[in-house]
Structures are given as C-alpha cells and as structure tokens.
Write an enzyme that holds these catalytic residues in place. Structure first.
Site, mmCIF file in Angstrom:
data_model
loop_
_atom_site.group_PDB
_atom_site.id
_atom_site.type_symbol
_atom_site.label_atom_id
_atom_site.label_comp_id
_atom_site.label_asym_id
_atom_site.label_seq_id
_atom_site.Cartn_x
_atom_site.Cartn_y
_atom_site.Cartn_z
ATOM 1 N N TYR A 77 53.030 40.292 39.149
ATOM 2 C CA TYR A 77 52.187 40.851 40.203
ATOM 3 C C TYR A 77 52.648 42.210 40.735
ATOM 4 C CZ TYR A 77 50.113 36.209 40.270
ATOM 5 O OH TYR A 77 49.490 35.061 39.902
ATOM 6 N N PRO A 90 42.051 35.807 42.740
ATOM 7 C CA PRO A 90 41.037 34.785 42.475
ATOM 8 C C PRO A 90 40.253 34.471 43.740
ATOM 9 C CG PRO A 90 43.152 33.743 42.807
ATOM 10 C CD PRO A 90 43.388 35.232 42.923
ATOM 11 N N HIS A 306 46.998 36.910 45.102
ATOM 12 C CA HIS A 306 47.615 35.864 44.289
ATOM 13 C C HIS A 306 49.141 35.862 44.294
ATOM 14 C CE1 HIS A 306 47.378 32.629 41.610
ATOM 15 N NE2 HIS A 306 46.711 33.147 40.610
ATOM 16 N N SER A 522 43.039 28.551 33.330
ATOM 17 C CA SER A 522 43.696 27.647 34.273
ATOM 18 C C SER A 522 42.722 26.568 34.706
ATOM 19 C CB SER A 522 44.220 28.400 35.504
ATOM 20 O OG SER A 522 43.163 28.975 36.222
#
Length: 599
Positions: A77, A90, A306, A522
């Site tokens: 990240y 997300p 995230h 996922s």
C-alpha cells in the site's frame, strides 16, 4: 490478549523456493522459466545469499511481533503511487434504499451515525474479543488515516470524537456530544438538515461561504496529492482543517442523486469513484479509513481506505451499523432536538493558484478513472455453496477453479492469480497470497475447454478433484503462515536493509514478471444483503470479489476499458458458462455414483 497469539513463522527457505518455481513454471515461457529457475537455484545454494537473508529474517522474528508486517504494508500500500479510488480502496454496496425524498436520506444518515458511534464504543471497550484471532485492525477502524507522502505514504492514528459530514463538496465538523450529553437521533437529524440547507441556499452569504472542492486532491495520484498537500499545509487555516479531517471517526458523505439507473454495477461504480467531479466524486476524503456514502437517490454504501484493515473487519462494522438502522426504523424518533445546539462548523480552505491548478488536474485524473472502469456485477442463481459442499469440496477452492476456467476460455492461456489469505491467527496478522493458478487448475481448464468432447466426464471429474485438492492444500499453507509471497518480500527487503547487491531472483526480468498478478480475487462473505467491490490492481488485469450464499453466488468483476487485454462482460459470460458446466459435470458424476450404489 494479542500477546497470547503466536508469532508469524518464517517459512522454510527451500519450501518457499520450490513452491515459487512450481507456481510460475506453467505461467511463463520456457526461456523465461529457465532464467527464473537459474536465479532461484543460485539464491538457494547452500551457504549462499538466501541462507544469509533467511537467518536475518529469523532474528527479526525474535525481536518483533510480526517480522513481515511493516515490509508488507509498505509494499502492498504505502509505496503504491496510484490514486486510491478504484485502484486501491474497496467498497461495500448497501441495498438500494427506498428514500421518498432527501429527508428520508437524512433520517438514514442520523441513524447510521448513531450506529457507528455505538460500534466505536464497543471497539474502544475491547469487548469484540476472539482469543484465536488478532483484533488489531478493529482499533484502526475509527482512528486511522492515510497521509500522502512524496515517495511513500504514512498510516497515522489520531483518535477523535467527531464526524465529518460532506455535502456538495463542503466539509462540516459534527460533534456527537454537547457538554456532557450525547446527541440523540432528533439532534442529529436537525444538524444534518442545517448542513443540507446551508449547501443549497443560494444567497450572497452562502455563496461567499462556499469552499473549494478540496476533497478532489485526495482522489489524485499519491505523489501529486503529497505535493499539493505540502502547499496546502503552509497555511495555518488549512493545517487545522486537515487535522480535523484526519482525526474524525469517519466521513459521512451526503450525495446528490447521480442520475443513473441504480443497477448493481452502477451502484458499485459510484461507491468506488462517486461518478467524478460531475457527480459526487469530489464529495469525498479518500484518505480516511471509513467513508459512509448516503445518496439522496438511495445509493448507499461505505468506501474503505485499505491500508488500515481487511474486508472482513469492514463487513462486520457495516453489518452492525445496518442492523442498528433497520431496528431503529421500527421505532419512533428518539428524543426531541435541542434548538440551542451550536451548528456544525464548516471547514475553511485557503487555496493558492497552485492548489487551484492541482484541483483541476485531480478532477481530470478522476474523470479518466470514471470513464476507464468497466464494472460488471453478476449473480449466479443455478446453485450456491450448499451444492458444492454436497460434492465434498471447498466452495472457495471450487469458485477459484471456476475463475481459472473462465479466464482460460476468455483468453486461451493461464493467468497469474492473487487470492488473499487471512493471517489473523498470528500477532499483527494481515494477509498473504494464495497462488490459485496451480498446474492442476490449468489441467482442469484445458480438459474442460480444449477437449470438451474428447475427454471423458470421469477424467474431467478427476482433474476437478485434483485441482480442488491442490487449491485446498496451498490455502491451508498460506493461512498457516507458510505462504510464498510474504516470505519473498521479507527476503528482498532484508537484502535492501543489508545494502547487498540485489539477487537475480528479485530482478525485474524474473521477479516482476512472475509476480504481475492479472487476476486479483477475494472472497468477502456477508450475512446482510450487501456486497463488496473493488477495481483491478494492474492496468491489464481483473478485480474479482465474490460472495457465495447457500443458493446463489454474487461476483463483482472489474477491469479497465482502456486495456485491449480485458473485458469484464466476456469474463462474466465465461464464468456463468463455466459454473454451469462444472455443475452439470458434478451432477452427472453424482448420478452415476448413485446408480453404481444401487446396482
């Protein structure tokens, strides 16, 4: 409680290197694999650099709670320079709300804020305890924010007691207490009503108070935002506004109607990017961990930065909040508003010509993301996970194989795949990668595609079970802390720390090519009627989030329209067809097995 959890193990070096070679052999050319194998063998040679770095990782494990956490967080990240919307953050999409007018949306917002406050009290009291899982991520839900940096971002923790309400690109500080009293539902509705009216009243005074849409800056690439942020913070007024943004519990975005058909795909897209500056894309502060979106047209959800936490933590928070809202809808409004409450405070921004230019550039970049996102939300209704369980197979492994089959039929080649595996059984555990594109998955996809008529059903079924077994095994290894990717990240970063010449195993010619994950997947299960979505993580890739229910399975498939390599609609069509073919194969096999038992 956290200290009672085991530390994340450092996997055996030979196991990792062998698993790595097995995972990439069928995904790259023979020439490329030859280079990769040579680099791996040199790295793993007895007494070589790999063993030296492995020993350093073991020492790091002894001296830290989690040897990979900081390295993983930066790699995944904080060093990523892409814009947060679509590329990283997300979202959860709530059921379409039947608002009759904007007042209903404000009632929903007031109840949501109370639900958030209630959940924060639970989190702060540390009553959400599970002796077998790391609960660190819950502590970051309401106190963390991502701060843009020129080369790398920082995840900061500032615990505040206020909410930021965003309405028509204006930010307001909403305190949840007045003196020693907590605001009730009627109080919050009155405060939200005042904010709503302030942003819509067309008087000389309100026009003079209107601030620039500074939230757009947080939607830009991280380096561009970091540069603009440095300029912004030169002014003391701006510094105070940024501090209040970073320290809030969450952002509540009151959106105008987007003017789009509220299909699942449109609602998912709007959660990820807000529709750009033309709609509600500037009505955001993407650095904040939680942004609850409440559209006057009933399009609602939550966007998550995230780096602070994983999807399951977001889901549990959102489900608590929704249950609170729905239980409140059966009751009369609690309490009466106190008219003497001070009004929420509008945040003020002093924007130089340089900041105005950065805002215009950020708006253009966001609009390109809006045009580029190709989102498709698909619900497979022929069966759900119960039928898969009846076949004595893992639903997650089965779905991963369906995705491998869909990609193979769409593109006639295997695909490097990322599937997240939770490491919460360990201290500070986040995730590792399950490399779902196994040789067995490719053999199954070929049998179902290249030889649809020549291969017997028995052979296809054998390949399906072999592929499910392989997927189940590598999943078990990953969640036990024996995955490949975190270990490779740790070895690479230790080489940097020791200022060693970078081993060939980590060169762009080998490591980058073998780790370009085109299919990012996922499983995000929910008990309430909502679903998770996100964008692709590479320019030529797909993002696939799935939610298997007992009798159906929902898939959110994203890609970029500008890529000539991808098409969300094509992958969804092949996913639908592949799932049906797999279902028929299993049904045939079950029928034959039952017939054999009755003879």
């Amino acid at each position: 409680m956290e200290q009672t959890l085991p530390k994340l193990p450092v996997p055996d070096l030979r196991l990792t290197l062998d698993s790595y070679l097995r995972s990439v052999k069928h995904l790259v050319s023979e020439t490329q694999f030859g280079k990769t194998r040579a680099a791996v063998e040199a790295f793993g040679r007895a007494g070589g650099v790999g063993e030296t770095l492995q020993e350093q990782l073991r020492e790091k494990r002894e001296n830290t709670d989690n040897w990979v956490y900081d390295m993983w967080l930066e790699d995944m990240y904080l060093k990523n320079r892409l814009a947060l919307p679509v590329n990283s953050s997300p979202a959860l999409v709530f059921p379409k709300q039947p608002f009759r007018d904007y007042r209903d949306s404000l009632i929903f917002a007031a109840r949501l804020i109370l639900g958030v406050s209630q959940y924060k009290t639970v989190v702060d009291g540390k009553t959400l305890l599970d002796a077998h899982l790391c609960m660190d991520q819950y502590q970051r839900l309401f106190s963390s924010s991502r701060r843009a940096g020129l080369q790398r971002d920082t995840l900061v923790t500032v615990d505040g007691a206020h909410v930021i309400v965003s309405c028509r690109n204006q930010f307001f500080v909403l305190n949840l207490t007045e003196g020693s009293c907590r605001l009730n539902e009627a109080d919050l509705q009155a405060q939200l009503q005042w904010i709503y009216e302030q942003t819509r009243a067309q008087t000389a005074q309100t026009r003079a108070q209107t601030q620039p849409a500074v939230g757009l800056l947080t939607a830009d690439g991280r380096t561009d935002w970091a540069s603009a942020r440095e300029q912004l913070l030169k002014d003391a007024v701006n510094r105070k506004s940024v501090e209040l943004m970073e320290s809030c519990m969450c952002v509540v975005c009151l959106d105008d109607p987007a003017g789009l058909e509220p299909s699942d795909a449109n609602r998912a897209s709007l959660m990820l990017h807000g529709g750009g500056q033309e709609k509600n894309g500037a009505n955001r502060w993407y650095d904040k961990t939680l942004q609850f979106v409440i559209g006057a047209d009933g399009v609602c959800g939550v966007v998550c930065e995230h780096s602070a936490l994983e999807g399951i933590v977001l889901v549990q928070c959102a489900e608590h909040v929704l249950k609170h809202i729905w239980s409140s809808s059966c009751k009369p409004i609690s309490g009466r508003s106190v008219s003497e409450l001070p009004h929420p405070r509008r945040l003020v921004w002093k924007c130089s010509a340089g900041i105005q230019s950065a805002l215009a550039s950020a708006a253009d970049h966001l609009q390109r993301l809006v045009r580029n996102l190709d989102m498709n939300v698909f619900t497979f209704t022929a069966h759900g996970k119960e039928l898969i369980k009846q076949q004595k197979m893992s639903p997650d492994a089965y779905i991963q194989l369906a995705l491998q089959l869909a990609f193979y039929r769409s593109h006639r080649r295997p695909v490097s795949t990322y599937e997240s595996a939770s490491l919460r059984r360990f201290r500070q555990g986040r995730v590792d990668n399950i490399r779902s594109a196994t040789p067995e998955a490719l053999a199954f996809a070929k049998a179902m595609t290249d030889g649809r008529t020549s291969n017997q059903d028995t052979e296809k079924m054998e390949k399906l079970r072999a592929a499910v077994e392989s997927q189940t095994k590598i999943t078990a290894l990953a969640v036990a802390g024996m995955g490949t990717d975190n270990h490779l990240i740790g070895l690479r970063e230790m080489a940097k720390e020791m200022k060693m010449e970078m081993p060939d195993i980590f060169s762009d010619e080998t490591y980058h090519i073998s780790n370009h994950f085109i299919l990012s997947t996922s499983q995000v299960p929910t008990t309430e009627e909502m679903f998770c979505c996100y964008g692709p993580v590479v320019a030529d890739g797909y993002g696939v989030c799935y939610n298997p229910k007992a009798d159906r399975m929902l898939f959110c498939v994203s890609s970029f329209s500008e890529s000539t390599e991808t098409c969300s609609g094509l992958l969804v069509r092949e996913l639908d067809a592949g799932l049906r073919d797999m279902m028929h194969l299993c049904m045939k096999h079950s029928d034959r097995r039952q017939q054999g038992q009755t003879v």
